[in-house]
Design a protein around this motif. Structure first.
Motif, mmCIF file in Angstrom:
data_model
loop_
_atom_site.group_PDB
_atom_site.id
_atom_site.type_symbol
_atom_site.label_atom_id
_atom_site.label_comp_id
_atom_site.label_asym_id
_atom_site.label_seq_id
_atom_site.Cartn_x
_atom_site.Cartn_y
_atom_site.Cartn_z
ATOM 1 N N LYS A 1 0.807 -1.221 0.000
ATOM 2 C CA LYS A 1 0.000 0.000 0.000
ATOM 3 C C LYS A 1 0.843 1.275 0.000
ATOM 4 O O LYS A 1 0.295 2.380 -0.093
ATOM 5 C CB LYS A 1 -0.934 0.020 1.216
ATOM 6 C CG LYS A 1 -2.064 -0.996 1.146
ATOM 7 C CD LYS A 1 -3.037 -0.666 0.022
ATOM 8 C CE LYS A 1 -4.231 -1.608 0.000
ATOM 9 N NZ LYS A 1 -5.167 -1.278 -1.100
ATOM 10 N N VAL A 2 2.145 1.139 0.106
ATOM 11 C CA VAL A 2 2.992 2.331 0.195
ATOM 12 C C VAL A 2 2.851 3.199 -1.048
ATOM 13 O O VAL A 2 2.655 4.429 -0.959
ATOM 14 C CB VAL A 2 4.465 1.931 0.437
ATOM 15 C CG1 VAL A 2 5.384 3.155 0.307
ATOM 16 C CG2 VAL A 2 4.625 1.295 1.818
ATOM 17 N N ASP A 3 2.923 2.605 -2.222
ATOM 18 C CA ASP A 3 2.787 3.384 -3.461
ATOM 19 C C ASP A 3 1.407 4.026 -3.562
ATOM 20 O O ASP A 3 1.277 5.156 -4.053
ATOM 21 C CB ASP A 3 3.050 2.492 -4.678
ATOM 22 C CG ASP A 3 4.519 2.121 -4.827
ATOM 23 O OD1 ASP A 3 5.364 2.803 -4.212
ATOM 24 O OD2 ASP A 3 4.807 1.154 -5.552
ATOM 25 N N PHE A 4 0.392 3.316 -3.124
ATOM 26 C CA PHE A 4 -0.960 3.887 -3.121
ATOM 27 C C PHE A 4 -1.002 5.163 -2.290
ATOM 28 O O PHE A 4 -1.525 6.199 -2.722
ATOM 29 C CB PHE A 4 -1.949 2.866 -2.564
ATOM 30 C CG PHE A 4 -3.295 3.437 -2.208
ATOM 31 C CD1 PHE A 4 -4.243 3.683 -3.190
ATOM 32 C CD2 PHE A 4 -3.606 3.731 -0.886
ATOM 33 C CE1 PHE A 4 -5.486 4.208 -2.862
ATOM 34 C CE2 PHE A 4 -4.849 4.260 -0.546
ATOM 35 C CZ PHE A 4 -5.785 4.503 -1.544
ATOM 36 N N PHE A 5 -0.446 5.122 -1.088
ATOM 37 C CA PHE A 5 -0.453 6.312 -0.236
ATOM 38 C C PHE A 5 0.334 7.453 -0.876
ATOM 39 O O PHE A 5 -0.075 8.615 -0.786
ATOM 40 C CB PHE A 5 0.108 5.980 1.151
ATOM 41 C CG PHE A 5 -0.834 5.216 2.036
ATOM 42 C CD1 PHE A 5 -2.079 5.733 2.355
ATOM 43 C CD2 PHE A 5 -0.484 3.987 2.564
ATOM 44 C CE1 PHE A 5 -2.958 5.045 3.175
ATOM 45 C CE2 PHE A 5 -1.345 3.290 3.388
ATOM 46 C CZ PHE A 5 -2.589 3.809 3.700
ATOM 47 N N ARG A 6 1.441 7.138 -1.522
ATOM 48 C CA ARG A 6 2.228 8.197 -2.157
ATOM 49 C C ARG A 6 1.450 8.855 -3.294
ATOM 50 O O ARG A 6 1.612 10.051 -3.551
ATOM 51 C CB ARG A 6 3.550 7.629 -2.670
ATOM 52 C CG ARG A 6 4.467 7.120 -1.559
ATOM 53 C CD ARG A 6 5.914 7.061 -2.014
ATOM 54 N NE ARG A 6 6.741 6.364 -1.044
ATOM 55 C CZ ARG A 6 7.222 6.900 0.069
ATOM 56 N NH1 ARG A 6 6.910 8.153 0.356
ATOM 57 N NH2 ARG A 6 7.982 6.193 0.884
ATOM 58 N N ARG A 7 0.581 8.085 -3.962
ATOM 59 C CA ARG A 7 -0.213 8.647 -5.057
ATOM 60 C C ARG A 7 -1.345 9.535 -4.558
ATOM 61 O O ARG A 7 -1.635 10.578 -5.155
ATOM 62 C CB ARG A 7 -0.814 7.520 -5.919
ATOM 63 C CG ARG A 7 0.171 6.788 -6.787
ATOM 64 C CD ARG A 7 -0.556 6.001 -7.876
ATOM 65 N NE ARG A 7 -1.632 5.167 -7.349
ATOM 66 C CZ ARG A 7 -1.467 3.912 -6.935
ATOM 67 N NH1 ARG A 7 -0.255 3.365 -6.989
ATOM 68 N NH2 ARG A 7 -2.480 3.206 -6.485
#
Length: 239
Positions: free
Chosen positions: A211-217
């Motif tokens: 989910k890290v990339d999701f949060f960054r987006r």
């Protein structure tokens, strides 16, 4: 112990903490209900038989409340009301004190305490039953902090979640209690995206690695994504 902290300042920031995977390493409600189920062979058998139906419901956000309510019903069959349920919670917490203490995350508690030392208004908003979070926080003298959590009530001989403090509903419950103007929020979960977006300064802690990339987006550039000691979770370790 509450005298150790200054009263919130007139211009105090409102700071909201999630509980599971944020202050506590794991899902505290699941641990409670698993204990209730496993200590009774009939409940355990019922949970095993129901898992092919309830498991997929829990896995999907739109149906999560229904799935969780099913397991809660199995775990609490025979309980007659919230007062008895809260007594069972207190019993569970004190029987498992050593394990529960080991799950409280020192880095998280240090940040929690720093906000209170600074005179901020600190609130815990959790999908777990509020009595469970309050009793666990009592171990570290933080039990007087307001806790908003999932509500349960009697139905068909057991207890079910009548209001799940989760996703958009968590924000509705916070606003109803006068906690809508949020300065800082801390949570691990993508289900708490409404809470993160509502805060002037969101902070993601202990997210699932995927989910890290999701949060960054979806969150503002520069939003901290930290790991506060959950070994199997993502996020940057504080320097």
């Amino acid at each position: 112990m509450s005298d150790a902290y200054p009263p919130p300042r007139a211009d105090a920031r409102l700071v909201v903490f999630d509980f599971d995977h944020t202050l506590y390493d794991g899902d505290s409600g699941s641990h409670l209900f698993a204990w209730l189920i496993k200590r009774n062979p009939l409940r355990l058998a019922a949970a095993v038989l129901a898992t092919p139906l309830l498991g997929p419901l829990v896995a999907m956000l739109p149906t999560r409340r229904r799935g969780i309510s099913g397991y809660v019903w199995i775990a609490t069959f025979g309980l007659r009301g919230a007062r008895q349920f809260n007594r069972i919670i207190d019993q569970y917490v004190h029987r498992h004190e050593a394990d529960i203490r080991s799950r409280l995350l020192p880095q998280a508690l240090a940040v929690f305490k720093a906000h209170r030392d600074a005179g901020d208004r600190v609130v815990v908003a959790t999908g777990a039953p509020p009595e469970l979070a309050r009793e666990i926080l009592r171990f570290v003298a933080q039990h007087e902090v307001p806790v908003i959590g999932s509500l349960v009530g009697p139905r068909a001989g057991a207890m079910i979640a009548t209001r799940h403090c989760h996703n958009e509903e968590k924000m509705r419950m916070l606003r109803e209690r006068g906690y809508g103007d949020i300065d800082i929020s801390y949570t691990d979960s993508s289900a708490d995206l409404p809470l993160l977006l509502a805060a002037r300064s969101p902070v993601v802690v202990n997210p699932k690695p995927g989910k890290v990339d999701f949060f960054r987006r979806v969150l503002p550039a520069g939003t901290p994504i930290l790991n506060w000691g959950c070994v199997e979770r993502g996020g940057d370790k504080p320097g």
